[in-house]
Design a protein around this motif. Structure first.
Motif, mmCIF file in Angstrom:
data_model
loop_
_atom_site.group_PDB
_atom_site.id
_atom_site.type_symbol
_atom_site.label_atom_id
_atom_site.label_comp_id
_atom_site.label_asym_id
_atom_site.label_seq_id
_atom_site.Cartn_x
_atom_site.Cartn_y
_atom_site.Cartn_z
ATOM 1 N N LEU A 38 9.327 8.905 0.760
ATOM 2 C CA LEU A 38 9.085 8.000 0.856
ATOM 3 C C LEU A 38 8.419 7.429 -0.142
ATOM 4 O O LEU A 38 7.257 6.701 -0.772
ATOM 5 N N SER A 39 7.373 8.570 -0.347
ATOM 6 C CA SER A 39 5.868 8.469 -1.490
ATOM 7 C C SER A 39 5.111 9.321 -1.814
ATOM 8 O O SER A 39 4.585 10.461 -1.663
ATOM 9 N N PRO A 40 6.388 9.481 -3.119
ATOM 10 C CA PRO A 40 6.639 10.307 -4.130
ATOM 11 C C PRO A 40 5.210 10.684 -5.085
ATOM 12 O O PRO A 40 3.975 9.847 -5.254
ATOM 13 N N TRP A 41 4.986 11.528 -5.154
ATOM 14 C CA TRP A 41 3.461 11.992 -6.370
ATOM 15 C C TRP A 41 3.881 11.737 -7.896
ATOM 16 O O TRP A 41 4.252 12.820 -8.372
ATOM 17 N N VAL A 42 3.382 10.825 -8.390
ATOM 18 C CA VAL A 42 4.162 10.552 -10.009
ATOM 19 C C VAL A 42 3.672 11.663 -10.735
ATOM 20 O O VAL A 42 4.015 11.788 -11.554
ATOM 21 N N ASP A 43 2.034 12.408 -10.197
ATOM 22 C CA ASP A 43 1.474 13.072 -11.139
ATOM 23 C C ASP A 43 1.607 14.071 -11.585
ATOM 24 O O ASP A 43 1.493 15.472 -11.937
ATOM 25 N N TRP A 44 3.012 14.634 -10.526
ATOM 26 C CA TRP A 44 2.905 16.014 -10.097
ATOM 27 C C TRP A 44 3.918 16.782 -11.526
ATOM 28 O O TRP A 44 5.237 15.757 -11.444
ATOM 29 N N LEU A 45 3.682 17.563 -11.849
ATOM 30 C CA LEU A 45 4.570 18.060 -13.107
ATOM 31 C C LEU A 45 5.546 18.937 -12.610
ATOM 32 O O LEU A 45 7.057 19.087 -12.687
ATOM 33 N N ILE A 46 5.568 19.378 -11.153
ATOM 34 C CA ILE A 46 7.020 20.321 -10.591
ATOM 35 C C ILE A 46 8.318 19.787 -10.200
ATOM 36 O O ILE A 46 9.270 19.731 -10.491
ATOM 37 N N VAL A 47 8.323 18.142 -10.369
ATOM 38 C CA VAL A 47 9.200 16.290 -10.133
ATOM 39 C C VAL A 47 9.530 16.144 -10.928
ATOM 40 O O VAL A 47 8.102 15.865 -11.735
ATOM 41 N N PRO A 48 10.687 15.995 -12.395
ATOM 42 C CA PRO A 48 10.187 15.529 -13.463
ATOM 43 C C PRO A 48 9.540 14.425 -12.793
ATOM 44 O O PRO A 48 10.358 13.544 -12.177
ATOM 45 N N ARG A 49 9.522 13.309 -14.230
ATOM 46 C CA ARG A 49 8.884 12.216 -13.956
ATOM 47 C C ARG A 49 9.976 11.134 -13.655
ATOM 48 O O ARG A 49 10.033 9.830 -13.340
ATOM 49 N N ASP A 50 10.999 12.030 -14.540
ATOM 50 C CA ASP A 50 12.719 10.666 -14.688
ATOM 51 C C ASP A 50 13.152 10.568 -12.950
ATOM 52 O O ASP A 50 13.081 9.360 -12.904
ATOM 53 N N GLU A 51 13.002 11.458 -12.297
ATOM 54 C CA GLU A 51 13.207 11.680 -11.053
ATOM 55 C C GLU A 51 12.398 11.158 -10.114
ATOM 56 O O GLU A 51 13.183 10.473 -9.220
#
Length: 290
Positions: free
Chosen positions: A57-70
């Protein structure tokens, strides 16, 4: 300013598609991030029964582990009012008039103790795998005690942008927010106030966000935001979408205040106060240390 670490990059905010009403939660690590995400979730949905995990619900935008597009696709698909996590100071992300920026401040000594436990709970091998790097080397020396680590943390000389969870980094983040606290879309909240008066702080935040909660719902929402309830729901609430925590229950370690001061001698605490006075304005320190 751009902030980067081994697993974060504030440049991922470049060109971020804001919406009217977005809530941006900007905190240092272990300063009440997940707690504020939960409070915002409860206010937005007006129910403790969340439609998905808190990380979803509240993703972490800066985190490189999850692709930005996702991350952006997930946010774009959300029909509700969005509340988004970042550990970047406000001077490192776009300040959009359509959004409200909520900064949570915690006593730096308590934050540092909580961070010590958090780092010990991270699966470094899993993080290296997700980031595409080599597995971390085995430590060549026994780990320092939490007391020794805290003293080292107090005295470390480093540029804030190079180590955002250092004492200089914490004070940089909070000083920037403190200087913006009178702006209409910046809300500064003290972790200790959440501990002391969760009901009052949640009501105040709801008013600032323009969220109307039926009076009969308040006891249920405040109870769901309490530390005991959140720890009991660690599987859903701990920020671990890709399995980097060794133990999700351990993420909610203590939740109170005063742990840092308990570890220090009077002389060591005086040294902390001297360092803090070099890094932040007196009015901020008076508010932060009260």
């Amino acid at each position: 300013m751009r902030y980067r670490s081994s697993d974060e990059d504030s440049a991922r905010w470049d060109g971020f598609p804001f919406r009217e009403g977005d809530i941006i939660i900007s905190t240092r690590s272990k300063s009440g991030t997940t707690w504020m995400q939960m409070i915002c979730a409860l206010l937005v949905f007006r129910s403790p029964d969340l439609p998905a995990s808190l990380s979803e619900l509240s993703p972490w935008v800066d985190w490189l582990i999850v692709p930005r597009d996702e991350v952006l696709a997930r946010l774009e698909a959300q029909p509700h009012r969005r509340f988004i996590k970042t550990h970047t100071p406000l001077d490192g992300i776009p300040l959009d008039p359509r959004a409200t920026y909520v900064v949570v401040a915690r006593h730096p000594l308590d934050m540092a103790v909580s961070l010590f436990h958090h780092v010990d709970n991270l699966n470094r091998e899993r993080m290296a795998e997700l980031l595409g790097g080599p597995a971390p080397a085995a430590p060549s020396a026994p780990p320092r005690s939490i007391h020794d680590s805290l003293v080292t943390w107090i005295n470390r000389e480093v540029a804030p942008a190079e180590a955002m969870d250092s004492l200089p980094g914490v004070m940089w983040h909070l000083t920037d927010a403190w200087q913006r606290r009178h702006e209409p879309n910046v809300v500064l909240i003290h972790y200790a106030d959440l501990v002391d008066d969760l009901n009052g702080e949640m009501r105040s935040l709801a008013a600032k966000l323009g969220i109307d909660v039926p009076e009969e719902q308040w006891p249920l929402l405040v109870d769901a935001a309490g530390f005991a309830q959140m720890r009991a729901r660690a599987a859903q609430l701990a920020p671990d979408p890709v399995g980097i925590l060794k133990d999700r229950n351990a993420f909610f370690h203590r939740g109170g205040s005063g742990a840092g001061r308990e570890l220090l001698t009077d002389e060591e605490f005086t040294q902390y106060e001297k360092r803090a006075a070099q890094l932040a304005p007196n009015d901020l320190l008076a508010w932060l240390h009260r």
